[in-house]
Design an enzyme around this catalytic site. Structure first.
Site, PDB file in Angstrom:
ATOM      1  N   ASP A 144      -7.499  -2.375   0.029  1.00  0.00           N
ATOM      2  CA  ASP A 144      -6.514  -3.313   0.567  1.00  0.00           C
ATOM      3  C   ASP A 144      -7.251  -4.616   0.860  1.00  0.00           C
ATOM      4  O   ASP A 144      -8.199  -4.636   1.646  1.00  0.00           O
ATOM      5  CB  ASP A 144      -5.904  -2.729   1.842  1.00  0.00           C
ATOM      6  CG  ASP A 144      -4.751  -3.556   2.393  1.00  0.00           C
ATOM      7  OD1 ASP A 144      -4.780  -4.795   2.246  1.00  0.00           O
ATOM      8  OD2 ASP A 144      -3.831  -2.967   2.994  1.00  0.00           O
ATOM      9  N   ASP A 149      -6.695  -6.959   2.687  1.00  0.00           N
ATOM     10  CA  ASP A 149      -6.738  -7.449   4.066  1.00  0.00           C
ATOM     11  C   ASP A 149      -7.968  -6.947   4.820  1.00  0.00           C
ATOM     12  O   ASP A 149      -8.214  -7.355   5.952  1.00  0.00           O
ATOM     13  CB  ASP A 149      -5.447  -7.153   4.826  1.00  0.00           C
ATOM     14  CG  ASP A 149      -5.218  -5.685   5.183  1.00  0.00           C
ATOM     15  OD1 ASP A 149      -6.183  -4.887   5.156  1.00  0.00           O
ATOM     16  OD2 ASP A 149      -4.060  -5.331   5.486  1.00  0.00           O
ATOM     17  N   GLU A 187      -1.925  -5.302  -1.842  1.00  0.00           N
ATOM     18  CA  GLU A 187      -1.571  -6.279  -0.800  1.00  0.00           C
ATOM     19  C   GLU A 187      -2.006  -7.712  -1.113  1.00  0.00           C
ATOM     20  O   GLU A 187      -2.175  -8.529  -0.202  1.00  0.00           O
ATOM     21  CB  GLU A 187      -2.102  -5.839   0.569  1.00  0.00           C
ATOM     22  CG  GLU A 187      -1.582  -4.483   1.046  1.00  0.00           C
ATOM     23  CD  GLU A 187      -0.133  -4.480   1.521  1.00  0.00           C
ATOM     24  OE1 GLU A 187       0.470  -5.581   1.602  1.00  0.00           O
ATOM     25  OE2 GLU A 187       0.387  -3.386   1.810  1.00  0.00           O
ATOM     26  N   HIS A 202      -6.261  -1.525   8.446  1.00  0.00           N
ATOM     27  CA  HIS A 202      -5.380  -0.618   9.172  1.00  0.00           C
ATOM     28  C   HIS A 202      -5.668   0.833   8.781  1.00  0.00           C
ATOM     29  O   HIS A 202      -6.283   1.104   7.748  1.00  0.00           O
ATOM     30  CB  HIS A 202      -3.924  -0.969   8.860  1.00  0.00           C
ATOM     31  CG  HIS A 202      -3.619  -2.423   9.042  1.00  0.00           C
ATOM     32  ND1 HIS A 202      -3.682  -3.337   7.999  1.00  0.00           N
ATOM     33  CD2 HIS A 202      -3.292  -3.130  10.145  1.00  0.00           C
ATOM     34  CE1 HIS A 202      -3.399  -4.549   8.464  1.00  0.00           C
ATOM     35  NE2 HIS A 202      -3.150  -4.447   9.760  1.00  0.00           N
ATOM     36  N   HIS A 247       0.801  -1.216   0.000  1.00  0.00           N
ATOM     37  CA  HIS A 247       0.000   0.000   0.000  1.00  0.00           C
ATOM     38  C   HIS A 247       0.838   1.273   0.000  1.00  0.00           C
ATOM     39  O   HIS A 247       0.278   2.377  -0.105  1.00  0.00           O
ATOM     40  CB  HIS A 247      -0.957   0.003   1.194  1.00  0.00           C
ATOM     41  CG  HIS A 247      -2.308   0.541   0.865  1.00  0.00           C
ATOM     42  ND1 HIS A 247      -3.437   0.282   1.617  1.00  0.00           N
ATOM     43  CD2 HIS A 247      -2.745   1.338  -0.144  1.00  0.00           C
ATOM     44  CE1 HIS A 247      -4.478   0.878   1.095  1.00  0.00           C
ATOM     45  NE2 HIS A 247      -4.092   1.534   0.033  1.00  0.00           N
ATOM     46  N   ASP A 256      -3.229   3.099   8.192  1.00  0.00           N
ATOM     47  CA  ASP A 256      -2.174   3.585   7.304  1.00  0.00           C
ATOM     48  C   ASP A 256      -1.877   5.060   7.550  1.00  0.00           C
ATOM     49  O   ASP A 256      -1.610   5.829   6.620  1.00  0.00           O
ATOM     50  CB  ASP A 256      -2.541   3.347   5.837  1.00  0.00           C
ATOM     51  CG  ASP A 256      -2.532   1.866   5.477  1.00  0.00           C
ATOM     52  OD1 ASP A 256      -2.076   1.059   6.302  1.00  0.00           O
ATOM     53  OD2 ASP A 256      -2.987   1.517   4.376  1.00  0.00           O
ATOM     54  N   ASP A 291      -9.654  -0.759   4.352  1.00  0.00           N
ATOM     55  CA  ASP A 291      -8.415  -1.269   4.944  1.00  0.00           C
ATOM     56  C   ASP A 291      -8.664  -1.695   6.388  1.00  0.00           C
ATOM     57  O   ASP A 291      -9.408  -1.031   7.122  1.00  0.00           O
ATOM     58  CB  ASP A 291      -7.341  -0.177   4.923  1.00  0.00           C
ATOM     59  CG  ASP A 291      -5.926  -0.725   4.937  1.00  0.00           C
ATOM     60  OD1 ASP A 291      -5.660  -1.704   5.656  1.00  0.00           O
ATOM     61  OD2 ASP A 291      -5.077  -0.165   4.209  1.00  0.00           O
ATOM     62  N   HIS A 326       4.418   1.007   4.081  1.00  0.00           N
ATOM     63  CA  HIS A 326       3.038   0.708   3.662  1.00  0.00           C
ATOM     64  C   HIS A 326       2.024   1.034   4.763  1.00  0.00           C
ATOM     65  O   HIS A 326       0.814   1.044   4.495  1.00  0.00           O
ATOM     66  CB  HIS A 326       2.893  -0.748   3.186  1.00  0.00           C
ATOM     67  CG  HIS A 326       2.863  -1.780   4.274  1.00  0.00           C
ATOM     68  ND1 HIS A 326       2.306  -3.034   4.093  1.00  0.00           N
ATOM     69  CD2 HIS A 326       3.343  -1.780   5.546  1.00  0.00           C
ATOM     70  CE1 HIS A 326       2.428  -3.738   5.206  1.00  0.00           C
ATOM     71  NE2 HIS A 326       3.057  -3.007   6.092  1.00  0.00           N
TER      72      HIS A 326
END
Length: 300
Positions: free
Chosen positions: A227, A229, A272, A125, A100, A127, A123, A140
């Site tokens: 992303d 994830d 990702e 996360h 990312h 980020d 996402d 990332h």
């Protein structure tokens, strides 16, 4: 203006991640049939190949707090130019990652010429780390902060010395693992964060509807940063940083379908995907399905 053209840009970068393998993501997504499936939906597809990325084994980490900084800057400068050119030509850039950290270059490219766009960031996360908050030094985990002018000058200056996003038009969806200092920084910003609890309580239809409304208010359109994830690892095992309790397959597609219905998507990146950790390219195939949902695929 070429309104029916999608330009594919691969960014096989894993320099920003703590785990190897996402550099093979663009190839995995292409192998899963992305270009042909978009053509079947009526799009003209231009595949511009991959941004050149150096191999980790040839490099040395000069600063463990910002790993591979010079190389990541160079990759994102190239991506910034490619995305900027696509936008000037009126085509839709679809960026395939890669980790990312590439979001730094894509958002810089979108912001060129003073373009005012909204951002929906799917996402697990936030980020939103920087040199001041990172524990890992992995870039990332920083692209959204960088795009908001927070972080190393080498990164924030890509594409010009200005913020690349509008906080009021930026939405994170699906967050479920945010570092404490990162959380504090996000609370201080005007970025809207929908966590997994929000999705559980409100439902994805309400969350994505609110997200589109926020991201489109007074903007020229929306950039979608996805992303993989953010999806539960049972359904997307091929990611570098899996976290239990993510959104479902259908929730992800519902969100993409709502974005398609809005007619506001200017560009998209999917990041990702890690084939090393995947099961028979399942995650890359899911990525292709999500991209197709954004660009018009319907159940009926």
């Amino acid at each position: 203006m070429q309104k029916n053209v999608i330009r594919i840009i691969g960014v096989p970068i894993d320099l920003g991640a703590g785990r190897r393998g996402v550099d093979m993501g663009p190839s995995a997504i292409r192998t899963a049939g992305l270009n042909e499936r978009l053509r079947q939906l009526g799009w003209d597809v231009e595949d511009f190949g991959n941004v050149e990325v150096p191999v980790q084994e040839e490099l040395e980490i000069k600063d463990k707090r910002l790993k591979y900084l010079p190389e990541i800057v160079k990759v994102n400068e190239q991506l910034h130019l490619m995305v900027s050119e696509a936008m000037k030509e009126g085509v839709i850039p679809v960026i395939l990652g890669g980790d990312h950290s590439l979001g730094i270059g894509s958002l810089a490219g979108l912001a060129s010429d003073g373009r005012h766009f909204g951002l929906i960031w799917f996402d697990t996360h936030g980020d939103y780390n920087s040199l001041a908050t990172t524990d890992s030094g992995n870039i990332h985990g920083m692209p959204l902060a960088v795009a908001n002018g927070i972080g190393a000058p080498e990164l924030t200056s890509i594409g010009g010395e200005h913020k690349k996003i509008s906080e009021e038009n930026t939405v994170i969806i699906g967050a479920r693992e945010i570092d404490p200092q990162e959380s504090e920084m996000l609370h201080q910003s005007k970025i809207t964060v929908f966590t997994m609890r929000d999705i559980d309580q409100l439902g994805m239809q309400e969350v994505i509807s609110q997200g589109i409304k926020i991201a489109s208010r007074g903007t020229d359109g929306i950039h979608v940063s996805f992303d993989l994830d953010v999806i539960d690892p049972e359904e997307a095992p091929g990611v570098g940083t899996p976290v239990l309790g993510g959104i479902t397959y259908r929730e992800a597609h519902l969100a993409m379908e709502h974005l398609a219905d809005s007619g506001l998507v200017l560009s998209m990146e999917v990041v990702e995907v890690n084939p090393i950790l995947d099961n028979r390219n399942k995650t890359a195939e899911l990525a292709v399905g999500l991209i197709c949902s954004v660009f018009g695929k319907r159940i009926y």
